[in-house]
Design an enzyme around this catalytic site. Structure first.
Site, short mmCIF file in Angstrom:
data_model
loop_
_atom_site.label_atom_id
_atom_site.label_comp_id
_atom_site.label_asym_id
_atom_site.label_seq_id
_atom_site.Cartn_x
_atom_site.Cartn_y
_atom_site.Cartn_z
N SER A 62 34.86 30.15 -2.93
CA SER A 62 33.34 30.29 -2.67
C SER A 62 32.64 30.49 -4.07
CB SER A 62 33.29 31.47 -1.62
OG SER A 62 33.53 31.09 -0.28
N LYS A 65 29.68 28.58 -4.58
CA LYS A 65 28.25 28.53 -3.88
C LYS A 65 27.28 28.95 -5.03
CE LYS A 65 29.84 29.75 0.79
NZ LYS A 65 31.13 29.90 0.63
N SER A 122 28.52 34.99 2.01
CA SER A 122 29.43 33.74 1.57
C SER A 122 29.37 32.61 2.69
CB SER A 122 30.57 34.25 1.08
OG SER A 122 31.25 33.14 0.25
N LYS A 224 29.56 36.83 -7.82
CA LYS A 224 30.20 36.28 -6.63
C LYS A 224 31.57 36.37 -6.60
CE LYS A 224 29.39 33.77 -2.83
NZ LYS A 224 30.64 34.21 -2.17
#
Length: 451
Positions: A62, A65, A122, A224
């Site tokens: 993720s 992203k 997420s 993140k």
């Protein structure tokens, strides 16, 4: 096996011995982990303060992203979208697997909610909503993301999708993810505050996030997390201390907790070395790697959002399937923890400080150690005593019955910041090694210590 780190006395030991011990600390692995990679960068100087497998191929999960967000921020800056612009939800987007916001096909959601859903939840379904709005399809948007990666100076990154769900062709490196993190802050400082948010409201429900470092590490103000089975636990983090900003990426953690503990230790060490380097200290300027990143400087400064208070750790959602693990001969995650005991780099820091301004650092025991506890196992260090106690108690519960004499001990180290070190004590040397091997086999980071 974790390395024993013997306490280094200040008297009678020179700088050369300290540097040698530091090399041992950083080199000895806890256990083989071909997914591990890490990098720490000082944004001001571009100096790479730490790098391990930083250019080896890894799965971003993720962390992908962050690029989806970069491209969305571009559209906002160009005036193609506004924060309140509605984004259409297709049936394909709504069908993506968790983690997700569970948006309904045929509905819309505003751009600002999409930003929050990508950073905090997420949400894979929302990532596809953004991809379809900007690129028409997930596949085309993946090509756009890869083109943008090349423009940003990320030569080893290829994107196939906007969310990071398993795809054998979607790969990156720790260095490329650090580059993306830095460019997000420099190119879009007006949107960086979203990365510090830990919750948002959607359809009357409060949605909370996965990034526990925002509440547990002093000075951490954003970036993140990511996880798929093939990648392990990834995280990109930015933190500020004494006006200095570092960016760090850790990939391939065995657990979210061990990843976060390792990230905290890397940042601690990075801030120590960066501060010594800034003062012109010759030890800090020793050429460990000669590695620097070319960083474009922009006049706009990042204004950190208030850091949320420490929260109870939340479960991070994983995908159900993953591609085959990447072949690699990479090093495993070094067996170090935030505020590690008997740590040579802390000795270097203390030696480098002038005597008149030397920081006072006092050790207090919340639970006194008996005379038989000359050996123990440290399983982490935390900014909150309760979290440290919970982690140590969990470790104690995992030990075999023949180690029943081990007990939880929490060390409070006070100074410019307070750290609570989680330990299991009252062990002899053989028991400490066996305990650490047992914990490592269950995916817990640990370190044998001698008092």
């Amino acid at each position: 096996m974790t390395a024993t780190i013997i306490r280094i006395r200040r008297h009678g030991i020179g700088v050369i011995a300290l540097l040698a011990c530091l090399a041992i600390v950083m080199a000895n692995p806890a256990q083989a982990n071909p997914r591990y990679a890490a990098i720490v960068v000082d944004i001001e100087s571009g100096e790479v303060l730490h790098a391990a497998n930083a250019d080896e191929t890894r799965y971003p999960a993720s962390l992908t992203k962050m690029m989806t967000l970069y491209m969305l921020f571009e559209q906002l800056e160009r005036g193609e979208l506004r924060l309140d612009s509605p984004l259409q939800v297709s049936s394909y987007a709504a069908s993506r697997q968790a983690s997700k916001l569970y948006v309904k096909a045929g509905s819309t959601l505003p751009v600002e909610t999409a930003i929050q859903a990508l950073v905090i939840r997420s949400a894979n379904d929302v990532a596809v909503v953004v991809a379809e709005a900007l690129g028409g399809s997930e596949a085309n948007f993946g090509r756009m993301m890869t083109d943008k990666a090349r423009q940003l100076g990320m030569p080893r990154t290829t994107f196939r999708n906007p969310h990071g769900l398993p795809d054998a062709g979607q790969t990156t490196t720790a260095r490329d993810m650090a580059t993306l993190s830095i460019r997000l802050m420099q190119d879009f400082p007006q949107y960086y505050h979203y990365f510090s948010q830990t919750r948002f409201t959607w359809n009357g429900n409060t949605i909370t996030g996965h990034n526990r470092l925002l509440g547990s590490y002093p000075g951490a103000d954003g970036m993140k997390t990511g996880f798929i089975r093939a990648s392990g636990f990834n995280v990109a983090t930015s933190a500020v201390r004494d006006g200095r900003r570092l960016v760090s990426v850790v990939m391939g953690g065995f657990t979210a907790a061990s990843r976060d503990t390792h990230m905290a230790d890397l940042l601690d060490r990075g801030f120590v070395r960066a501060s010594l380097y800034g003062r012109g200290d010759w030890v800090a300027q020793a050429d460990f790697s000669g590695d620097r990143m070319g960083i474009e400087r922009t006049p706009a400064a990042v204004t950190p959002a208030p850091v949320a208070p420490a929260r109870t750790p939340e479960i991070q959602l994983a995908s159900l399937q993953a591609p085959e693990p990447l072949p690699s001969a990479g090093a495993s995650m070094p067996d170090t923890a935030q505020g590690s005991a008997n740590d040579p780099i802390r000795e270097l820091m203390t030696r480098a400080e002038p005597a008149a301004t030397q920081r006072s650092e006092t050790l207090h025991r919340l639970e006194p150690v008996g005379s038989s506890a000359s050996w123990g196992v440290q399983v982490g260090a935390f900014s909150n005593a309760d979290n440290a106690r919970l982690h140590a108690s969990d470790a104690a519960g995992r030990l075999n019955q023949d180690l029943f004499n081990a007990r939880v001990d929490i060390d409070e180290v006070t100074g410019s910041q307070t750290v609570f070190r989680a330990r299991l004590v009252n062990l002899d040397e053989n028991q400490a090694y066996r305990a650490c091997r047992s914990l490592a086999s269950e995916g817990m980071d640990c370190m044998v210590v001698n008092f």
